[in-house]
Scaffold this motif. Structure first.
Motif, PDB file in Angstrom:
ATOM      1  N   CYS A   1       0.826  -1.211   0.000  1.00 41.53           N
ATOM      2  CA  CYS A   1       0.000   0.000   0.000  1.00 41.53           C
ATOM      3  C   CYS A   1       0.862   1.263   0.000  1.00 41.53           C
ATOM      4  N   LEU A   2       1.907   1.267   0.798  1.00 40.27           N
ATOM      5  CA  LEU A   2       2.779   2.445   0.828  1.00 40.27           C
ATOM      6  C   LEU A   2       3.499   2.632  -0.505  1.00 40.27           C
ATOM      7  N   ALA A   3       3.879   1.539  -1.161  1.00 42.99           N
ATOM      8  CA  ALA A   3       4.500   1.645  -2.480  1.00 42.99           C
ATOM      9  C   ALA A   3       3.504   2.220  -3.482  1.00 42.99           C
ATOM     10  N   HIS A   4       2.255   1.799  -3.390  1.00 46.83           N
ATOM     11  CA  HIS A   4       1.215   2.332  -4.280  1.00 46.83           C
ATOM     12  C   HIS A   4       1.024   3.830  -4.043  1.00 46.83           C
ATOM     13  N   ILE A   5       0.980   4.239  -2.779  1.00 45.63           N
ATOM     14  CA  ILE A   5       0.823   5.663  -2.459  1.00 45.63           C
ATOM     15  C   ILE A   5       2.003   6.454  -3.016  1.00 45.63           C
ATOM     16  N   ASP A   6       3.217   5.945  -2.863  1.00 44.98           N
ATOM     17  CA  ASP A   6       4.393   6.624  -3.435  1.00 44.98           C
ATOM     18  C   ASP A   6       4.251   6.801  -4.936  1.00 44.98           C
ATOM     19  N   GLU A   7       3.623   5.833  -5.576  1.00 45.16           N
ATOM     20  CA  GLU A   7       3.467   5.860  -7.035  1.00 45.16           C
ATOM     21  C   GLU A   7       2.401   6.860  -7.489  1.00 45.16           C
ATOM     22  N   VAL A   8       1.290   6.931  -6.777  1.00 45.87           N
ATOM     23  CA  VAL A   8       0.161   7.745  -7.247  1.00 45.87           C
ATOM     24  C   VAL A   8       0.082   9.131  -6.629  1.00 45.87           C
ATOM     25  N   TRP A   9       0.659   9.317  -5.464  1.00 46.85           N
ATOM     26  CA  TRP A   9       0.568  10.612  -4.781  1.00 46.85           C
ATOM     27  C   TRP A   9       1.883  11.350  -4.998  1.00 46.85           C
ATOM     28  N   THR A  10       2.005  11.941  -6.166  1.00 53.80           N
ATOM     29  CA  THR A  10       3.266  12.563  -6.572  1.00 53.80           C
ATOM     30  C   THR A  10       3.354  14.038  -6.194  1.00 53.80           C
ATOM     31  N   ASP A  11       2.220  14.668  -5.951  1.00 49.53           N
ATOM     32  CA  ASP A  11       2.204  16.073  -5.537  1.00 49.53           C
ATOM     33  C   ASP A  11       1.565  16.123  -4.157  1.00 49.53           C
ATOM     34  N   LEU A  12       2.364  16.328  -3.131  1.00 50.98           N
ATOM     35  CA  LEU A  12       1.880  16.232  -1.757  1.00 50.98           C
ATOM     36  C   LEU A  12       1.097  17.457  -1.291  1.00 50.98           C
ATOM     37  N   ARG A  13       1.036  18.482  -2.131  1.00 50.25           N
ATOM     38  CA  ARG A  13       0.247  19.655  -1.742  1.00 50.25           C
ATOM     39  C   ARG A  13      -1.235  19.296  -1.748  1.00 50.25           C
ATOM     40  N   PRO A  14      -2.007  19.798  -0.775  1.00 52.71           N
ATOM     41  CA  PRO A  14      -3.444  19.551  -0.774  1.00 52.71           C
ATOM     42  C   PRO A  14      -4.088  20.086  -2.062  1.00 52.71           C
ATOM     43  N   ARG A  15      -5.170  19.443  -2.482  1.00 52.41           N
ATOM     44  CA  ARG A  15      -5.878  19.823  -3.711  1.00 52.41           C
ATOM     45  C   ARG A  15      -6.254  21.298  -3.708  1.00 52.41           C
ATOM     46  N   GLY A  16      -6.760  21.790  -2.581  1.00 49.35           N
ATOM     47  CA  GLY A  16      -7.165  23.195  -2.494  1.00 49.35           C
ATOM     48  C   GLY A  16      -6.018  24.150  -2.772  1.00 49.35           C
ATOM     49  N   LEU A  17      -4.846  23.835  -2.273  1.00 47.55           N
ATOM     50  CA  LEU A  17      -3.673  24.671  -2.529  1.00 47.55           C
ATOM     51  C   LEU A  17      -3.273  24.604  -3.991  1.00 47.55           C
ATOM     52  N   ARG A  18      -3.273  23.408  -4.564  1.00 45.14           N
ATOM     53  CA  ARG A  18      -2.926  23.282  -5.996  1.00 45.14           C
ATOM     54  C   ARG A  18      -3.878  24.092  -6.861  1.00 45.14           C
ATOM     55  N   GLU A  19      -5.177  24.002  -6.548  1.00 46.95           N
ATOM     56  CA  GLU A  19      -6.163  24.757  -7.333  1.00 46.95           C
ATOM     57  C   GLU A  19      -5.979  26.254  -7.148  1.00 46.95           C
ATOM     58  N   TRP A  20      -5.730  26.708  -5.926  1.00 42.58           N
ATOM     59  CA  TRP A  20      -5.535  28.119  -5.675  1.00 42.58           C
ATOM     60  C   TRP A  20      -4.300  28.627  -6.416  1.00 42.58           C
ATOM     61  N   LEU A  21      -3.212  27.869  -6.362  1.00 42.16           N
ATOM     62  CA  LEU A  21      -1.993  28.280  -7.068  1.00 42.16           C
ATOM     63  C   LEU A  21      -2.203  28.313  -8.580  1.00 42.16           C
ATOM     64  N   ALA A  22      -3.015  27.427  -9.097  1.00 45.01           N
ATOM     65  CA  ALA A  22      -3.291  27.395 -10.537  1.00 45.01           C
ATOM     66  C   ALA A  22      -4.022  28.670 -10.996  1.00 45.01           C
TER      67      ALA A  22
END
Length: 56
Positions: A32-53
């Motif tokens: 599970c941790l290997a899967h998370i490392d693979e899929v969660w490549t941007d650790l910033r919360p979604r709200g922050l990513r959207e605001w920065l965009a």
């Protein structure tokens, strides 16, 4: 995964807490941790990513 698209590991058979949802992936902790490392490549919360965009 939660609404901010952050991941966590929950023991199999344990109810997922409010605010979290299952992604459907399961396995032992290492898998599970290997899967998370693979899929969660941007650790910033979604709200922050959207605001920065909106700022660029």
């Amino acid at each position: 995964m939660n609404d901010e698209e952050q991941y966590s590991v929950w023991p199999h058979g344990t109810p997922v807490p409010a605010g979290w949802r299952s992604t459907g992936f399961s396995g032992d902790e290492t898998t599970c941790l290997a899967h998370i490392d693979e899929v969660w490549t941007d650790l910033r919360p979604r709200g922050l990513r959207e605001w920065l965009a909106t700022r660029s």
